[in-house]
Design an enzyme around this catalytic site. Structure first.
Site, PDB file in Angstrom:
ATOM      1  N   LYS A   1       0.828  -1.212   0.000  1.00  0.00           N
ATOM      2  CA  LYS A   1       0.000   0.000   0.000  1.00  0.00           C
ATOM      3  C   LYS A   1       0.861   1.260   0.000  1.00  0.00           C
ATOM      4  O   LYS A   1       0.440   2.305  -0.514  1.00  0.00           O
ATOM      5  CB  LYS A   1      -0.947  -0.021   1.197  1.00  0.00           C
ATOM      6  CG  LYS A   1      -1.951  -1.172   1.160  1.00  0.00           C
ATOM      7  CD  LYS A   1      -2.850  -1.151   2.378  1.00  0.00           C
ATOM      8  CE  LYS A   1      -3.885  -2.276   2.324  1.00  0.00           C
ATOM      9  NZ  LYS A   1      -3.280  -3.613   2.387  1.00  0.00           N
TER      10      LYS A   1
ATOM     11  N   GLU B   1      -6.136   2.312  -1.710  1.00  0.00           N
ATOM     12  CA  GLU B   1      -5.311   1.223  -2.203  1.00  0.00           C
ATOM     13  C   GLU B   1      -5.966   0.617  -3.438  1.00  0.00           C
ATOM     14  O   GLU B   1      -7.123   0.900  -3.752  1.00  0.00           O
ATOM     15  CB  GLU B   1      -5.170   0.130  -1.138  1.00  0.00           C
ATOM     16  CG  GLU B   1      -6.513  -0.471  -0.718  1.00  0.00           C
ATOM     17  CD  GLU B   1      -6.381  -1.450   0.435  1.00  0.00           C
ATOM     18  OE1 GLU B   1      -5.743  -2.491   0.234  1.00  0.00           O
ATOM     19  OE2 GLU B   1      -6.909  -1.153   1.528  1.00  0.00           O
TER      20      GLU B   1
ATOM     21  N   ARG C   1      -7.059  -8.269  -7.102  1.00  0.00           N
ATOM     22  CA  ARG C   1      -7.733  -9.563  -6.988  1.00  0.00           C
ATOM     23  C   ARG C   1      -9.229  -9.338  -7.032  1.00  0.00           C
ATOM     24  O   ARG C   1      -9.709  -8.207  -7.085  1.00  0.00           O
ATOM     25  CB  ARG C   1      -7.356 -10.236  -5.668  1.00  0.00           C
ATOM     26  CG  ARG C   1      -7.630  -9.330  -4.450  1.00  0.00           C
ATOM     27  CD  ARG C   1      -7.410 -10.034  -3.140  1.00  0.00           C
ATOM     28  NE  ARG C   1      -7.407  -9.118  -2.017  1.00  0.00           N
ATOM     29  CZ  ARG C   1      -8.492  -8.639  -1.418  1.00  0.00           C
ATOM     30  NH1 ARG C   1      -9.689  -8.978  -1.863  1.00  0.00           N
ATOM     31  NH2 ARG C   1      -8.398  -7.829  -0.389  1.00  0.00           N
TER      32      ARG C   1
END
Length: 617
Positions: free
Chosen positions: A116, A272, A276
């Site tokens: 991040k 962030e 996925r």
């Protein structure tokens, strides 16, 4: 073309990916720890491979074992799901190097966004240096640089709390993600958590697929999510899309991903990028009428995205069912899930079925329930109604909290933010059981019991039953009469071992009853049957600290020993369960008169950890 997919994950996400693969005619391979040998995802797949040698909590983090399993099972592709190895670039490279198709973004994109701190640098931002923060920077958020799901996160409101928060976040992040790096950033209170779903192919197309609002969170982990995010001005939505696409293009992203923001005072603050699939992806699927897993597979096969973007229709809301007790600091619960069934008309994603054990090693999420309708109000009503009618027999869950959250004025008016539970938890966790439920349970228990000589032509003595309901003891009574069972003020229309129909004030109520040992479920009400005579030995010394859950003692306060003076609320013992740490604090100011807990010790619920003797005033 992909013909066989190994899912490097477990639980509901593995089952959900298997479902799409089956629809596409793709063979499926599961991997499992010893604790998951008979789990639903293991039973669902066409083939299952045991991951040997590692502790259950670490098994799915062994990328080398997963790649070996894929090759042994003849899989030609790997889908990482979410969590575990899904954002590990080394694992992605290992899959590709083994000659397998990676159903995810390029390892370089994962690497760029997995941290991040680096992601913020790519977006022209930078976190605070922990050594340089001052009182003026408060409140702060300590956050894991890798992973997500609320693990490795701590809010700091006083500067002296920062060192302990850093230590706790590092330990939790290392346990959950194998990476203990954390960073510090300003904590924006009263902001909304809004994210953008993106989908990108290998041909240069990056497509934003709407927004989601995920503001209802506990421990910084989402509980209720919806799409689209309600009430955003068009200009702000377009800004979010622009920033999300910019983030994706900055790392040459491919596949499904999510860019997360905090929205406050009409401004978007980048948080962030998750490289996925997200837990909450079903609400986007419902609104756009697409299958994101199928899209991931097509992109991995090299196909371009369709020329015509899908069109959004209606509104979708998702609620996450957790085996946890919100009234006890969200303590995770374990045990047997006897029965789980939802009404028709909503989507259920779960990794459990009746008879499965909910263990201590993994996340306590049981299922996700998703409702889709033409409008937000209708979707909320549909989901709340489904939760109310869901048959859920097993450990304590957050079902009642979810139901009350969905019906809270602040949520229905779309005025919620990430501080929702900080403000309202006490109002949402109090008891509101059906007052007739204990009587229905008692009548069902009485069905078929013999009585000396059956009914007699003399007044029968009332029969009594005692139950624990929402932490309170309740006693109910009934009588055997020539017309059957009767109760004061209530007409018993029908009762048997599994059903009761009761009429009170002219209104008829139907109850379905199920019993497993001393646990009794009456519709949505959970009761504990109490013995007729209390056990006189079941008394504990005042100030006893009991383990609230099964887990591992990972830490004991420094210099803590018998005879130490402690202050009320002082953290004494840290337990780890389901990848989260839980603090056991002193209930009163006094002296530690007994300390039974030891670092590394495995504990069960109710085990005595320590005793604090209150200082006499």
């Amino acid at each position: 073309m992909i013909t066989s997919v190994l899912v490097a994950n477990r639980g509901e996400i593995a089952c959900r990916i298997f479902r799409t693969c089956a629809e596409l005619g793709i063979r499926t391979v599961a991997v499992h720890s010893d604790a998951d040998a008979d789990a639903l995802h293991t039973r669902t797949a066409d083939t299952a491979v045991r991951l040997p040698g590692a502790a259950p909590a670490d098994t799915y983090l062994r990328g080398d074992l997963v790649v070996k399993a894929a090759l042994a099972a003849g899989a030609d592709a790997v889908h990482p799901g979410y969590g575990f190895l899904s954002e590990n670039p080394d694992f992605a490279r290992a899959v590709i190097d083994a000659g397998l198709t990676w159903i995810g973004p390029p390892p370089g994109a994962i690497e760029a966004m997995a941290s991040k701190t680096r992601a913020k640098e790519l977006m022209g931002l930078a976190p605070l240096a922990a050594a340089d923060v001052t009182e003026d920077d408060l409140p702060l958020l300590v956050k894991a640089a890798a992973g997500g799901g609320g693990r490795g996160m701590r809010v700091v409101r006083r500067l002296h709390e920062l060192p302990d928060a850093l230590d706790g976040a590092r330990a939790e992040a290392a346990s959950a993600f194998g990476d203990g790096e954390v960073f510090v950033e300003p904590y924006i209170e009263h902001g909304r958590h809004v994210e953008v779903q993106i989908l990108a192919d290998t041909h240069g197309t990056v497509r934003p697929l709407g927004t989601r609002d995920c503001s209802l969170q506990r421990r910084h982990q989402k509980v209720v999510e919806e799409a689209p995010a309600p009430g955003l001005p068009d200009a702000l939505t377009e800004e979010l899309y622009t920033l999300a696409v910019r983030a994706a293009r900055a790392v040459s992203y491919v596949g499904a991903g999510t860019v997360e923001f905090l929205v406050a005072d009409g401004r978007a603050h980048f948080l962030e990028m998750n490289t996925r699939l997200q837990v909450e992806h079903p609400v986007t699927e419902a609104v756009f009428g697409i299958d994101l897993v199928a899209e991931q597979i097509r992109v991995a096969e090299g196909h371009p995205l369709s020329a015509d973007p899908p069109t959004a229709h209606g509104h979708a809301v998702e609620a996450r069912l957790y085996a946890e007790d919100p009234a006890r600091d969200w303590a995770p619960q374990t045990g047997t899930l006897h029965h789980l069934a939802v009404p028709a008309g909503v989507r259920l994603d779960t990794g459990y079925t009746g008879g499965d054990e909910i263990g201590v090693h993994y996340d306590p999420m049981l299922a996700k329930i998703v409702a889709h309708a033409p409008t937000r109000a209708e979707a909320i009503r549909k989901l709340a109604g489904a939760l109310e009618r869901t048959a859920l027999h097993g450990p304590v869950t957050n079902r009642d909290l979810l139901l009350r959250s969905l019906r809270h004025d602040e949520f229905t008016a779309a005025r919620m933010d990430t501080g929702f539970y900080d403000r309202h938890l006490g109002d949402l966790t109090g008891p509101a059981p059906d007052p007739l439920a204990p009587l229905a349970a008692a009548l069902a228990d009485a069905h078929g019991r013999s009585r000396f000589g059956g009914w007699r032509n003399v007044p029968a003595q009332p029969q009594t039953k005692r139950y624990e309901l929402a932490g309170e003891e309740i006693e109910v009574s009934y009588r055997h009469t020539r017309d059957g069972l009767a109760a004061d003020g209530v007409r018993v229309v029908h009762s048997d071992a599994h059903t009761a129909v009761l009429e009170a004030d002219g209104v008829r109520h139907r109850f379905e009853i199920a019993r497993y040992g001393d646990q009794v479920y009456v519709n949505a009400t959970r009761l504990t049957a109490l013995p007729r005579f209390p056990d006189p030995t079941a008394q504990l010394a005042p100030g006893s600290l009991l383990a609230p859950m099964p887990g591992t003692v990972v830490r004991i306060a420094e210099d803590l020993r018998e005879g130490t003076t402690v202050q009320a609320g002082q953290p004494l013992i840290w337990l780890e369960a389901m990848k989260m740490q839980h603090r056991i604090t002193a209930p009163v100011t006094g002296t530690l008169s007994a300390l039974h807990a030891k670092a590394g010790q495995q504990v069960e619920p109710g085990m005595l950890l320590a005793v604090v003797q209150e200082t006499s005033s």
